[in-house]
Design a protein around this motif. Sequence first.
Motif, short mmCIF file in Angstrom:
data_model
loop_
_atom_site.label_atom_id
_atom_site.label_comp_id
_atom_site.label_asym_id
_atom_site.label_seq_id
_atom_site.Cartn_x
_atom_site.Cartn_y
_atom_site.Cartn_z
N GLY A 275 0.72 -1.31 -0.06
CA GLY A 275 0.08 0.19 0.02
C GLY A 275 0.70 1.52 -0.07
O GLY A 275 2.18 1.30 0.38
N CYS A 276 0.24 2.33 -0.33
CA CYS A 276 0.83 3.67 -0.40
C CYS A 276 1.60 4.06 1.17
O CYS A 276 2.62 4.79 1.39
N THR A 277 0.70 3.77 2.14
CA THR A 277 1.04 4.45 3.29
C THR A 277 1.71 3.27 4.37
O THR A 277 2.22 3.68 5.37
N LEU A 294 -3.98 -0.31 -3.71
CA LEU A 294 -2.58 -0.78 -4.04
C LEU A 294 -1.68 0.51 -4.37
O LEU A 294 -2.24 1.47 -5.13
N CYS A 295 -0.41 0.33 -3.97
CA CYS A 295 0.65 1.56 -4.28
C CYS A 295 1.13 0.90 -5.61
O CYS A 295 2.14 0.19 -6.01
N VAL A 296 0.72 1.44 -6.83
CA VAL A 296 1.08 1.09 -8.10
C VAL A 296 2.44 1.83 -8.43
O VAL A 296 3.11 1.43 -9.58
N GLY A 297 3.06 2.85 -7.77
CA GLY A 297 4.21 3.17 -8.12
C GLY A 297 5.52 2.04 -7.88
O GLY A 297 6.38 2.16 -8.24
N LYS A 335 -0.99 11.85 -2.93
CA LYS A 335 -0.03 12.15 -2.02
C LYS A 335 1.13 11.23 -1.83
O LYS A 335 2.27 11.60 -1.25
N CYS A 336 1.19 10.08 -2.50
CA CYS A 336 2.13 9.14 -2.47
C CYS A 336 3.28 9.56 -3.21
O CYS A 336 3.41 9.48 -4.50
N PRO A 337 4.61 9.69 -2.71
CA PRO A 337 5.99 10.14 -3.26
C PRO A 337 6.22 9.00 -4.31
O PRO A 337 6.66 9.34 -5.49
N VAL A 338 5.90 7.58 -3.95
CA VAL A 338 6.21 6.52 -5.00
C VAL A 338 5.51 6.69 -6.11
O VAL A 338 5.83 6.43 -7.40
N CYS A 339 4.20 6.88 -6.13
CA CYS A 339 3.28 6.85 -7.25
C CYS A 339 3.63 8.17 -8.11
O CYS A 339 3.44 8.22 -9.09
N GLN A 340 3.69 9.21 -7.28
CA GLN A 340 4.02 10.53 -8.01
C GLN A 340 5.39 10.39 -8.86
O GLN A 340 5.42 10.80 -9.87
ZN ZN Z 1 1.75 4.96 -3.81
#
Ligand code: ZN
Length: 536
Positions: A275-277, A294-297, A335-340
Amino acid sequence: MKLLFLLLAVTLQITPQPREVAVEKGTFRVKGAGVNYVSGLEDRTVKAIAQLADDITKGTGKMSSLAEAAGVSAATPAASLKGFYFILDKTLPAENYNLEICRKGVKVTASDHNGFFYAIQTIRQILPAGNYVGKSGGKWKLPRGRISDGPRFGYRGMHLDACRHFWSVEETKKYIDAMALYKLNRLHWHITEDQGWRLEVKKYPRLTEVGAFRNGTMVGHDFDSNDGIRYGGYYTQEQIRELVAYAWDRGVTIIPEIDLPGHMLGALSAYPELGCTGGPYDVWTIWGVSDDVLCVGKEKTMKFLEDVMDELCELFPSEYIHIGGDECPKTRWEKCPVCQAKANALGLKSDDKGTREQKLQNYVTSRMQDYLAAKGRKIIGWDEILEGELAPGATVMSWRGAKGGIEAAKRGFDVIMTPNSHMYFDYQQADPDSEPLGPGYIRIPLTMEKVYSFDPYDQLDAEAQKHILGVQANLWTEYIATPEHLEYMLLPRMLALAEVQWTPADLRDYARFEAAVRGRQEAVLSELGYSFRPLD
Ligand code: ZN
Ligand code: ACM
């Protein structure tokens, strides 16, 4: 003459109504009739034929012998046959069959398993209702005549949500049995969710150790409540193989759905790093749409999904894999740095086609599509996958009404119509206050007549119509906790669905259909022990 045929056809009360029925004077006596089949049929076809012979034997009290026949072909005249003959005719289209009933013989021709299986279903629809359980009673005879039949749509689906509530292997088999009786051929099996992950994945054991169980369930419509009863369950890979084979014998392909990237709290509770968090997350005890997806980054998330797809494809031979795609809030991704960082690396920008985060979902859809394509599979996704930019080759399942499906078909995508306006069988069938619990936000009943009225080609020109693969009804189970309630929501509305899927549009007639449900199908469903909603 035509009127006479029609009148007699009505008395046969076959559901779904076949394409052509012509009845003549005279009958074929079933008692003691031999059951013969040519060589070259699939094992599952021979099994279905043998089952018919068995039930005729039990029901008539006289042995119907089963034999492989030589010296007959599709060219053999029906009038020269004695007993039932199941004969291959490779010139017939997939799933079609012809039945010719003479005084001494019944000639059944088809080119594939489903064709023969459906011919048997039609024969059973003419015999006394007790034939399904080998019960004696009534005269076991078939009227002389011909039936020439085949489906309007190749995809004739029914969906089952096994996550909000869990259905045992036996309950699921009974569900498949009902589908097969009425010539449905696809079970869309929803087996991953916020409220429970139901698929055993050997590489990720926590999915079922942790993700398959929730700490209680909300009560009624009260989102602040919890019944305090731990709830869950999952299907082992062995059980899945058994169900896939069971369905296959009955002409039903099971299409599994891994709902991604939203509706993933089952997986996130087991593997919070996806997950993102980072969590912690719990398997959800309430209904609705979670912001946690899911954190897709992360490449790790993609690897997880690919690993799941590897095991899934080993279990399910279906041409299509459903990848969900519905109701995926983008709040965490924003908000997620990895996704961004991923969105930046992909050069995603918001424009008139969609937001940057919608395009991030397109990226996941595409990766899954490519990964599955390499295994020879195609994807189906809920109509949200159309938002942003969808790669060619995906099939769109239209659920937020038919509009997504109409748009998709016009844009050249294949479509399966499952509009909530007509095909959401979790919606109640009459005044909500007089019916068992349902989703509180739907006050207009989804009656059998409304289901029956659905026109899959509405607003589509001939070119776009070619993209409508078929129709499906969805049975979400938030408010359905028992198999009796499940069957009550399914039946008899699924029979209306079956006519939408099978019967030529110009033969659809609600009064004729309803008379068949009343005059025949209610008795069949009772014999088979289904709890259905009696007609008003
Ligand atoms: Zn993410
Ligand atoms: C859906 O009903 N969320 C596809």
